[in-house]
Design an enzyme around this catalytic site. Structure first.
Site, PDB file in Angstrom:
ATOM      1  N   HIS A  61       0.822  -1.227   0.000  1.00  0.00           N
ATOM      2  CA  HIS A  61       0.000   0.000   0.000  1.00  0.00           C
ATOM      3  C   HIS A  61       0.853   1.272   0.000  1.00  0.00           C
ATOM      4  O   HIS A  61       0.296   2.374  -0.061  1.00  0.00           O
ATOM      5  CB  HIS A  61      -0.934   0.020   1.206  1.00  0.00           C
ATOM      6  N   ASP A 114      -3.036 -10.435  -2.833  1.00  0.00           N
ATOM      7  CA  ASP A 114      -3.576  -9.998  -1.549  1.00  0.00           C
ATOM      8  C   ASP A 114      -5.064  -9.686  -1.717  1.00  0.00           C
ATOM      9  O   ASP A 114      -5.515  -9.336  -2.803  1.00  0.00           O
ATOM     10  CB  ASP A 114      -2.826  -8.750  -1.089  1.00  0.00           C
ATOM     11  N   HIS A 172      -6.560  -7.156  -0.495  1.00  0.00           N
ATOM     12  CA  HIS A 172      -6.697  -5.713  -0.686  1.00  0.00           C
ATOM     13  C   HIS A 172      -5.965  -5.295  -1.960  1.00  0.00           C
ATOM     14  O   HIS A 172      -4.864  -5.776  -2.236  1.00  0.00           O
ATOM     15  CB  HIS A 172      -6.105  -4.966   0.505  1.00  0.00           C
ATOM     16  N   ASP A 206      -4.649 -12.945   2.750  1.00  0.00           N
ATOM     17  CA  ASP A 206      -5.867 -12.623   3.490  1.00  0.00           C
ATOM     18  C   ASP A 206      -7.133 -12.844   2.667  1.00  0.00           C
ATOM     19  O   ASP A 206      -8.221 -12.442   3.092  1.00  0.00           O
ATOM     20  CB  ASP A 206      -5.820 -11.189   4.019  1.00  0.00           C
TER      21      ASP A 206
END
Length: 438
Positions: free
Chosen positions: A116, A155, A157, A244
C-alpha cells in the site's frame, strides 16, 4: 545409501523475518506474533531438513534502495524503523538468491508488509510505510539489468501502492486480484484503472465479489493472468503474496483456501514471492505459507490442510461464476486494447493526474498532483507536487528507461525549481541512480 529425507524438485530459498519486536499496536492485526505459528509450522514440517530448500538471513536495505523508489517526507530514515529496513532487505536477499543462481525460486516471508506504500510517503497507510516489492524490483533492475517484470498481487486488498509506483511503466505488468474496492480498504482497484499515458493496458485490476472461492481464483488465473503473462513474456515473475483471501481471515470476506493458494502458485510459477497481508495467524497463515513454499519447490501439496478445510463449503453460485467471468473478460480486454488506449494520448505533451491519498493508520490526507511529461521515445519523466501534515514536496522523477533528452529536462526542472523553505525538493534519477534533495 538410502535417503530418508525428501528432496525439493527445485532449489528454493526462504528468508524468514518475523519481526517479533515490532507491531503497530499489541492488538493490531499486524502484530508481533503474526508469523509465530508459520515459523513453528515450517519447523514441524521439517523444511529445514529438506534437500534443496535453503534458509537465508535477511539483510538491511540501504537508504539508497528506498530513495530509488520513494519520495519520503521528511526522509526514509525518519519514517522507517529497523524492522522496515530488514523486511525490505529480506526481499532483496531473496531476489539476490535467485538472480545469483543460488536457488531457482525464493520466498521472502517478511514483515512489515509494503504493497500500500505509494511513490510519495508521508507516513503509514494500510500497515505499510515502504513498498517492499517495488524496492526489490528496482534493486534487480539496477544491479542485474532486468527490464520486463510482472508483479501478480494476490492480496485481498488492492495493491494500490504498487499500482501507483509502476502506473506509467510499460516494462512492468501489474495484475491485482482482490476483493472489490467498494467493500474494503483501500477502495480502489477497478478495471478502468488501466495504467498511465505511457503504459495504458499494463495495469490490470480484477475486483472480485465477496465470498469468492477457489473456483473464482482458478478462473482468474486461467482466463486472465496466465494468457496475459504468455503474451507479455516477462523476464521475471513476482508474486506479491498476500494471504488474506483465506476464508478464516478476520478482516476480509473471501473464501480462498491453503489448497487454492498452493495451486495458484503452482500454476503461476513465480520466480520470487514476497509476503504481504494475511491475518489469520494461527488458522491460515501457517498452512497457506506452507502450501506456497511446497508449490514453489515443486513438492507435493496434497496434504496441506488448514483446520476445518472442507471445499464443499465454498461452492460458488452460478450467478457469482457469471459475474466473475464478466470481470475476467473486461480485464483481458484492457490488455488487448493497450495499443488503442495509447493512441488517445498522441500529440499531447503532458497529462495531469490529481488525487487525495488517505493515510488510515494515523488518519490524515495528502493532496497530490502528478504531471506526466510524454515522449515518443521513452515513458517520459514525471513531476510530483504533494502536501500533507503541513509538509510540502516537489519531486522530479526519471524512470530507469528514460531517454537522455527527457533526463536532461527533468534535471533542468529540478535545478530551476523555486527554493521554498517549507518545501522538500527532490531529484530521483533511476538512470544514473542519483537521489538529490534540498
Amino acid at each position: 545409501m538410502i535417503k530418508y529425507m525428501p528432496t525439493a524438485a527445485r532449489k528454493t530459498g526462504l528468508v524468514l523475518f518475523p519481526a517479533f519486536d515490532w507491531c503497530i499496536s499489541p492488538s493490531h492485526p499486524e502484530r508481533e506474533e503474526r508469523l509465530l505459528y508459520t515459523k513453528d509450522q515450517l519447523i514441524e514440517e521439517g523444511l529445514e531438513d529438506v534437500e534443496n530448500i535453503y534458509f537465508y538471513n535477511p539483510e538491511m536495505a540501504l537508504e539508497q534502495d528506498i530513495d530509488r523508489v520513494h519520495l519520503c517526507v521528511p526522509s526514509a530514515a525518519r519514517l522507517m524503523t529497523a524492522s522496515h529496513f530488514i523486511s525490505t532487505g529480506g526481499a532483496i536477499r531473496a531476489a539476490r538468491a535467485v538472480m545469483d543462481k543460488e536457488v531457482e525460486r525464493s520466498f521472502a516471508i517478511v514483515r512489515p508488509p509494503g504493497h500500500h506504500a505509494m511513490q510519495t510517503v508521508f507516513g503509514d497507510r494500510g500497515f505499510c510505510i515502504v513498498n517492499v516489492e517495488a524496492i526489490m524490483v528496482e534493486y534487480i533492475r539496477r544491479h542485474y539489468g532486468i527490464g520486463k517484470i510482472a508483479i501478480i498481487d494476490t492480496d485481498c486488498h488492492h495493491g494500490d501502492g504498487t499500482q501507483d509506483i509502476f502506473y506509467n511503466d510499460p516494462d512492468t505488468l501489474f495484475i491485482s486480484m482482490h476483493q472489490d474496492g467498494r467493500t474494503i480498504f483501500p477502495g480502489s482497484g477497478f478495471v478502468h484503472e488501466s495504467g498511465g499515458p505511457s503504459a495504458p493496458g499494463y495495469n490490470i485490476n480484477i475486483p472480485l465479489p465477496q465470498q469468492t472461492s477457489e473456483e473464482g481464483f482458478d478462473m482468474v488465473m486461467e482466463r486472465v493472468v496466465l494468457p496475459i503473462l504468455d503474451e507479455f513474456k516477462p523476464e521475471l515473475v513476482i508474486n506479491s503474496a498476500g494471504q488474506d483471501n483465506h476464508y478464516s481471515d478476520p478482516i476480509t470476506n473471501m473464501n480462498f483456501t491453503a489448497q487454492g493458494y498452493a495451486r495458484l502458485n503452482k500454476n503461476l510459477n513465480p520466480d520470487i514471492c514476497v509476503l504481504e497481508g494475511g491475518y489469520a495467524i494461527e488458522g491460515a497463515l501457517p498452512y497457506t505459507n506452507l502450501g506456497i513454499i511446497l508449490a514453489m519447490a515443486g513438492m507435493d501439496t496434497s496434504h496441506v490442510r488448514e483446520p476445518g478445510y472442507d471445499p464443499a463449503r465454498f461452492i460458488q453460485s452460478r450467478d457469482m461464476n457469471s459475474y466473475i467471468e464478466t470481470i475476467c473478460n473486461q480485464a483481458v480486454e484492457v490488455f488487448h486494447n493497450r495499443h488503442k488506449l495509447k493512441k488517445q494520448y498522441e500529440g499531447q505533451q503532458t497529462v495531469v493526474a490529481r488525487k487525495r491519498i488517505f493515510y488510515d493508520t494515523t488518519g490524515f490526507q495528502v493532496g497530490e498532483t502528478r504531471v506526466y511529461n510524454l515522449c515518443p521515445d521513452c515513458p517520459g519523466y514525471s513531476e510530483v507536487v504533494a502536501e500533507g501534515l503541513h509538509q510540502h514536496l516537489h519531486g522530479f522523477c526519471i524512470p530507469f528507461s528514460c531517454c537522455r533528452k527527457c533526463s536532461i529536462k527533468a534535471r533542468d526542472g529540478f535545478v530551476r525549481a523555486p527554493r521554498e523553505s517549507d518545501t522538500l525538493t527532490v531529484l530521483q534519477d533511476r538512470v544514473e541512480d542519483i537521489f538529490e534533495r534540498r
